[in-house]
Write a protein that holds these residues in place. Structure first.
Motif, PDB file in Angstrom:
ATOM      1  N   TYR A   5       0.868  -1.179   0.000  1.00 54.80           N
ATOM      2  CA  TYR A   5       0.000   0.000   0.000  1.00 54.80           C
ATOM      3  C   TYR A   5       0.898   1.220   0.000  1.00 54.80           C
ATOM      4  N   ILE A   7       1.216   4.609   1.716  1.00 52.82           N
ATOM      5  CA  ILE A   7       0.728   5.362   2.867  1.00 52.82           C
ATOM      6  C   ILE A   7       1.671   6.533   3.093  1.00 52.82           C
ATOM      7  N   ALA A   8       1.107   7.733   3.065  1.00 56.89           N
ATOM      8  CA  ALA A   8       1.885   8.972   3.238  1.00 56.89           C
ATOM      9  C   ALA A   8       3.048   9.022   2.245  1.00 56.89           C
ATOM     10  N   LEU A  17       2.071  -4.245   7.616  1.00 55.50           N
ATOM     11  CA  LEU A  17       0.764  -3.849   8.133  1.00 55.50           C
ATOM     12  C   LEU A  17       0.151  -4.958   8.986  1.00 55.50           C
TER      13      LEU A  17
END
Length: 70
Positions: A5, A7-8, A17
């Motif tokens: 993923y 993320i930021a 995760l």
């Protein structure tokens, strides 16, 4: 390689995760289980129909405990 993923703006792999969520649940469970528990009464409650009966039961128990010690 495995998926990820974003993320930021950083790529975070699935396994990171999953480890994070499992660790969070483990910490929450440990925290819940280590919560202080309320103190329990040393003797069960006396269910008497009157105050005289309760006084008699308490006196009887006190005498019985004193008799055991001798």
């Amino acid at each position: 390689m495995a998926g990820h993923y974003v993320i930021a703006g950083k790529k975070v792999p699935f396994y990171v995760l999953s480890i994070g969520f499992i660790s969070a649940y483990a910490v929450a469970g440990i925290g819940y289980s280590m919560k202080p528990k309320p103190a329990q009464a040393a003797t069960p409650p006396i269910k008497a129909s009157s105050s005289d009966e309760e006084a008699f039961i308490k006196q009887f128990l006190a005498e019985a405990e004193a008799g055991e010690k001798h």
